[in-house]
Design an enzyme around this catalytic site. Structure first.
Site, PDB file in Angstrom:
ATOM      1  N   GLY A  42       0.807  -1.219   0.000  1.00 38.28           N
ATOM      2  CA  GLY A  42       0.000   0.000   0.000  1.00 38.28           C
ATOM      3  C   GLY A  42       0.837   1.263   0.000  1.00 38.28           C
ATOM      4  N   ASN A  43       0.211   2.359  -0.337  1.00 41.88           N
ATOM      5  CA  ASN A  43       0.899   3.658  -0.293  1.00 41.88           C
ATOM      6  C   ASN A  43      -0.112   4.787  -0.223  1.00 41.88           C
ATOM      7  OD1 ASN A  43       0.514   3.587  -3.395  1.00 41.88           O
ATOM      8  ND2 ASN A  43       1.986   1.922  -2.983  1.00 41.88           N
ATOM      9  N   THR A  52       9.007   3.526   0.652  1.00 44.04           N
ATOM     10  CA  THR A  52       8.931   2.147   0.182  1.00 44.04           C
ATOM     11  C   THR A  52       9.445   1.195   1.275  1.00 44.04           C
ATOM     12  OG1 THR A  52       9.495   0.658  -1.628  1.00 44.04           O
ATOM     13  CG2 THR A  52      11.226   2.170  -0.934  1.00 44.04           C
ATOM     14  N   GLY A  53       8.936  -0.026   1.272  1.00 44.10           N
ATOM     15  CA  GLY A  53       9.479  -1.068   2.150  1.00 44.10           C
ATOM     16  C   GLY A  53       9.187  -0.875   3.625  1.00 44.10           C
ATOM     17  N   GLU A 104       5.086   3.085  -6.050  1.00 48.90           N
ATOM     18  CA  GLU A 104       3.917   3.422  -6.872  1.00 48.90           C
ATOM     19  C   GLU A 104       3.751   4.928  -7.050  1.00 48.90           C
ATOM     20  OE1 GLU A 104       2.986   1.216  -8.468  1.00 48.90           O
ATOM     21  OE2 GLU A 104       2.259  -0.571  -7.439  1.00 48.90           O
ATOM     22  N   HIS A 145      -3.692   3.980  -1.939  1.00 45.07           N
ATOM     23  CA  HIS A 145      -3.714   2.718  -2.680  1.00 45.07           C
ATOM     24  C   HIS A 145      -3.518   1.567  -1.699  1.00 45.07           C
ATOM     25  CE1 HIS A 145      -2.691  -0.628  -5.172  1.00 45.07           C
ATOM     26  NE2 HIS A 145      -1.436  -0.623  -4.755  1.00 45.07           N
ATOM     27  N   HIS A 201      -4.709  -3.000  -0.939  1.00 45.46           N
ATOM     28  CA  HIS A 201      -5.130  -4.290  -1.499  1.00 45.46           C
ATOM     29  C   HIS A 201      -6.212  -4.914  -0.617  1.00 45.46           C
ATOM     30  CE1 HIS A 201      -0.585  -4.490  -2.772  1.00 45.46           C
ATOM     31  NE2 HIS A 201      -1.267  -3.643  -3.518  1.00 45.46           N
ATOM     32  N   HIS A 226      -4.639  -6.660  -8.898  1.00 41.45           N
ATOM     33  CA  HIS A 226      -3.739  -5.901  -8.031  1.00 41.45           C
ATOM     34  C   HIS A 226      -4.432  -5.323  -6.792  1.00 41.45           C
ATOM     35  CE1 HIS A 226      -0.526  -2.460  -7.836  1.00 41.45           C
ATOM     36  NE2 HIS A 226      -0.804  -2.984  -6.664  1.00 41.45           N
TER      37      HIS A 226
HETATM   38 ZN   LIG Z   1      -0.269  -2.289  -4.812  1.00 41.50          ZN
END
Ligand SMILES: [Zn+2]
Length: 267
Positions: free
Chosen positions: A29-30, A45-46, A75, A94, A96, A157
């Site tokens: 996610g972001n 990230t990460g 992303e 964003h 999932h 996705h």
């Molecule tokens: Zn994603």
């Protein structure tokens, strides 16, 4: 627009909600918000989005060049694309979430007029074609939908949602997941029922009360059962005209006759 001081705290809070609600796993996610002067503040990230602190966030410019310490979300290109295309959008989330990503993975959009609350608020949720994550392909996959939807399913996705502020973007994501669960349950119970045109029109009339601006009010697949061509998403390719219309009527009548006639068993 969110100001730079309260923004980092808000991003961390939304990250905690995403993780606590199981809408992301591990480091997935972001989240980002638009700052002043063309800058974007993004999650790194990460990192697990449930365990972020404000100093971990990363500032980039409109081209994604890093303006602070840290590595931005992989992303970020998708976020920048949305900010470029939608000047009124100030936040992007964003994730999932399981049910909505299930629909996206099965190749199913959530575009039919079936749930009152969704029609009156978010409108239909289209499905963007698959694009490889973290590449320009994913951003480009949003192009057919980014101007007509505030939340989009990403094939195989997840989901991306946007808003004029971070809370609005997050609530839209939450709504998509809740709605996807409802549709999944109604399919187990025999399938969702399309609302009739007259009821959809009443819900459209309510949109002002809900503070909706008219973007993306309905379904993209209506064929006259709900509001047909009056829908902003209405696509004439779904319209049945001329010989097709006659063929469709004949097929429907034959179908009904076959369903209800048991003369074949009476010989
Ligand atoms: Zn994603």
């Amino acid at each position: 627009m969110l100001n730079e001081r309260s923004g980092p705290e808000q991003i961390c809070e939304i990250g905690r909600r995403l993780y606590a609600r199981g809408m992301v796993a591990a480091n997935d996610g972001n989240i980002s918000i638009r700052l002043g002067a063309g800058k974007i503040l993004t999650t790194p990230t990460g990192v697990c989005k449930g365990l972020m602190s404000p100093e971990m966030l990363v500032t980039v410019d409109a081209e994604g060049r890093v303006q602070s310490a840290g590595k931005p979300s992989t992303e970020i290109l998708m976020h920048l694309f949305i900010y470029r295309e939608r000047p009124e959008v100030n936040a992007v989330v964003h994730a999932h979430p399981i049910y909505a990503t299930g629909f996206a993975t099965a190749g199913l959009a959530l575009e039919s007029c079936v749930a009152a609350e969704i029609i009156a608020t978010l409108g239909s949720i289209p499905l963007a074609p698959y694009g490889t994550p973290s590449t320009p392909e994913l951003a480009e996959s949003l192009r057919p939908h980014v101007h007509r939807a505030d939340a989009i399913l990403l094939a195989n996705h997840g989901v991306v949602a946007m808003g004029t502020n971070l809370e609005e973007a997050y609530f839209r994501l939450e709504r998509v997941e809740h709605y996807a669960q409802i549709v999944a349950v109604s399919r187990q119970l025999g399938g969702e029922q399309l609302l009739p045109r007259s009821e959809v029109e009443k819900l459209f009339a309510l949109r002002g009360k809900y503070g909706q601006t008219g973007l993306n009010p309905g379904c993209a697949t209506c064929t006259g059962e709900c509001i047909g061509a009056a829908c902003l998403n209405y696509d004439s390719k779904y319209e049945v005209t001329g010989e097709d219309a006659l063929g469709a009527i004949v097929a429907r009548v034959l179908h009904r006759v076959r369903d209800h006639c048991d003369c074949a068993h009476e010989e």
